[in-house]
Design an enzyme around this catalytic site. Structure first.
Site, PDB file in Angstrom:
ATOM      1  N   HIS A   1      -7.275   2.794   3.494  1.00 22.61           N
ATOM      2  CA  HIS A   1      -7.051   3.628   4.680  1.00 22.61           C
ATOM      3  C   HIS A   1      -8.330   3.811   5.497  1.00 22.61           C
ATOM      4  O   HIS A   1      -8.285   3.972   6.719  1.00 22.61           O
ATOM      5  CB  HIS A   1      -6.554   5.017   4.268  1.00 22.61           C
ATOM      6  CG  HIS A   1      -5.084   5.090   3.992  1.00 22.61           C
ATOM      7  ND1 HIS A   1      -4.489   4.474   2.918  1.00 22.61           N
ATOM      8  CD2 HIS A   1      -4.089   5.724   4.668  1.00 22.61           C
ATOM      9  CE1 HIS A   1      -3.186   4.733   2.929  1.00 22.61           C
ATOM     10  NE2 HIS A   1      -2.923   5.487   3.981  1.00 22.61           N
TER      11      HIS A   1
ATOM     12  N   GLU B   1      -3.119   8.694   7.797  1.00 21.99           N
ATOM     13  CA  GLU B   1      -1.647   8.664   7.891  1.00 21.99           C
ATOM     14  C   GLU B   1      -1.163   9.398   9.154  1.00 21.99           C
ATOM     15  O   GLU B   1      -0.111   9.085   9.680  1.00 21.99           O
ATOM     16  CB  GLU B   1      -0.998   9.274   6.642  1.00 21.99           C
ATOM     17  CG  GLU B   1      -1.040   8.368   5.412  1.00 21.99           C
ATOM     18  CD  GLU B   1      -0.129   7.135   5.494  1.00 21.99           C
ATOM     19  OE1 GLU B   1       1.075   7.283   5.754  1.00 21.99           O
ATOM     20  OE2 GLU B   1      -0.639   6.014   5.280  1.00 21.99           O
TER      21      GLU B   1
ATOM     22  N   ASP C   1       0.864  -1.188   0.000  1.00 21.94           N
ATOM     23  CA  ASP C   1       0.000   0.000   0.000  1.00 21.94           C
ATOM     24  C   ASP C   1       0.897   1.233   0.000  1.00 21.94           C
ATOM     25  O   ASP C   1       2.083   1.161   0.349  1.00 21.94           O
ATOM     26  CB  ASP C   1      -0.909   0.018   1.243  1.00 21.94           C
ATOM     27  CG  ASP C   1      -1.844   1.227   1.232  1.00 21.94           C
ATOM     28  OD1 ASP C   1      -2.479   1.487   0.194  1.00 21.94           O
ATOM     29  OD2 ASP C   1      -1.910   1.937   2.248  1.00 21.94           O
ATOM     30  N   SER C   2       0.286   2.380  -0.361  1.00 26.11           N
ATOM     31  CA  SER C   2       1.036   3.632  -0.303  1.00 26.11           C
ATOM     32  C   SER C   2       1.492   3.928   1.124  1.00 26.11           C
ATOM     33  O   SER C   2       2.453   4.652   1.320  1.00 26.11           O
ATOM     34  CB  SER C   2       0.158   4.771  -0.804  1.00 26.11           C
ATOM     35  OG  SER C   2      -0.977   4.888   0.033  1.00 26.11           O
TER      36      SER C   2
ATOM     37  N   CYS D   1      -4.342  -1.568  -2.048  1.00 23.80           N
ATOM     38  CA  CYS D   1      -4.441  -0.128  -2.261  1.00 23.80           C
ATOM     39  C   CYS D   1      -5.350   0.063  -3.473  1.00 23.80           C
ATOM     40  O   CYS D   1      -5.031  -0.411  -4.564  1.00 23.80           O
ATOM     41  CB  CYS D   1      -3.038   0.415  -2.540  1.00 23.80           C
ATOM     42  SG  CYS D   1      -2.999   2.163  -2.968  1.00 23.80           S
TER      43      CYS D   1
ATOM     44  N   CYS E   1     -11.025   2.812  -0.348  1.00 22.66           N
ATOM     45  CA  CYS E   1      -9.640   3.173  -0.015  1.00 22.66           C
ATOM     46  C   CYS E   1      -9.333   2.393   1.259  1.00 22.66           C
ATOM     47  O   CYS E   1     -10.097   2.467   2.230  1.00 22.66           O
ATOM     48  CB  CYS E   1      -9.532   4.673   0.233  1.00 22.66           C
ATOM     49  SG  CYS E   1      -7.913   5.175   0.869  1.00 22.66           S
TER      50      CYS E   1
HETATM   51  N1  DGL Z   1      -4.810   3.085   0.704  1.00 22.37           N
HETATM   52  C1  DGL Z   1      -4.937   3.655  -0.565  1.00 22.37           C
HETATM   53  C2  DGL Z   1      -6.180   3.271  -1.304  1.00 22.37           C
HETATM   54  O1  DGL Z   1      -6.738   2.231  -1.003  1.00 22.37           O
HETATM   55  C3  DGL Z   1      -4.279   4.916  -0.973  1.00 22.37           C
HETATM   56  C4  DGL Z   1      -4.435   6.148  -0.202  1.00 22.37           C
HETATM   57  C5  DGL Z   1      -3.493   7.190  -0.775  1.00 22.37           C
HETATM   58  O2  DGL Z   1      -2.294   6.927  -0.815  1.00 22.37           O
HETATM   59  O3  DGL Z   1      -3.968   8.252  -1.192  1.00 22.37           O
HETATM   60  O4  DGL Z   1      -6.592   3.954  -2.211  1.00 22.37           O
END
Ligand code: DGL
Length: 266
Positions: A187, A153, A6-7, A69, A185
């Site tokens: 996150h 984050e 993931d990012s 991600c 997402c």
């Molecule tokens: N966790 C990520 C997603 O599912 C990316 C969030 C990001 O880096 O902007 O899209």
């Protein structure tokens, strides 16, 4: 070894489920925290960062890479398909969007109004709309909610600030008569408690719930590969940013005590 990418922290939500449900396999996690968030970047940059991360994971022992991600799955995966076929013909890269859409098709009536929230990049890619349409869902609203991944984050996923930001993102949608929201997402998993507190009537669907179901079926179909995957080593964690911050996030949100290693991707 199964590599999960993931990012930043979001993919840990999927990782945690995979560790619980597939304890017989070895896993490694890579978070590109130094360059997160990806979701407001251009398609070229998301593709380049995702490619570097996939190459790093394959170069460090992964047989399969899971893009935990949505941004990378939506924006980069199809752009990279030719490159991956040529450079890593025997390896596999899986995204999370199709598994989530399939889960929706098995659990939500077609006539229901569904909202998808995600990063600017994920919504721009149109991949959720495409996948949901394929399963017969036409009543779909997509909304970018670009402030939520950066919020996660920071680690501040509960409390008045988180509630304020979640309400800002979701209140306009709830006024449009939706009953199911796809958290597009990874996150956003870490905001589930806050979302559920503010909108207890909404049904939430996300990759941590949907992906493992898809993955189990995938493993059954890929038996020869899974034989090589079976190892059962302790999970490894890698980040491109500060190890201590990463370890603290994991301890606080997942209750795991870990010793991540810092790596450079480019
Ligand atoms: N966790 C990520 C997603 O599912 C990316 C969030 C990001 O880096 O902007 O899209």
């Amino acid at each position: 070894m199964i590599g999960v990418f993931d990012s930043g922290y979001g993919g840990l939500s999927v990782f945690k489920e995979l560790l619980l449900l597939f304890p017989e396999y070895s896993f490694m996690y890579l978070g590109d925290n130094a360059r997160a968030p990806y979701g407001s970047r251009s398609p070229e940059i998301v593709t380049e960062y995702t490619r570097e991360s996939i190459e790093w994971l394959f170069g460090n022992g992964a047989e399969i890479v899971i893009l935990a991600c949505n941004t990378a799955s939506g924006e980069a995966l199809s752009n990279l398909s030719r490159f991956l076929k040529e450079k890593f013909p025997k390896k596999v890269v899986l995204g999370v969007i199709e598994p989530v859409a399939r889960f929706v098709s098995e659990n939500v009536p077609r006539e229901e109004k569904i909202a998808v929230i995600g990063t600017i990049s994920t919504i721009r890619s149109g991949k959720y709309r495409e996948a949901l349409q394929k399963y017969g869902f036409t009543n779909v609203i997509e909304r970018p909610t670009p402030l939520l991944a950066p919020l996660v984050e920071t680690g501040d996923v509960t409390g008045p600030m988180a509630e304020h930001m979640v309400a800002g993102a979701l209140s306009p949608l709830t006024r449009e008569g939706i009953s199911t929201v796809i958290l597009g997402c990874t996150h956003y998993y870490f905001l589930r408690n806050t979302i559920e507190k503010l909108y207890p009537h909404l049904k939430l669907i996300d990759a941590p719930e949907a992906f493992p179901i898809f993955f189990r079926e995938f493993l059954v179909k890929q038996l020869d590969r899974t034989v090589r995957l079976k190892k059962g080593d302790a999970p490894r964690f890698y980040t491109t940013d500060e190890e201590d911050a990463f370890a603290r996030f994991v301890e606080r949100t997942l209750g795991l005590s870990i010793a991540p290693k810092r790596v450079k991707l480019s």
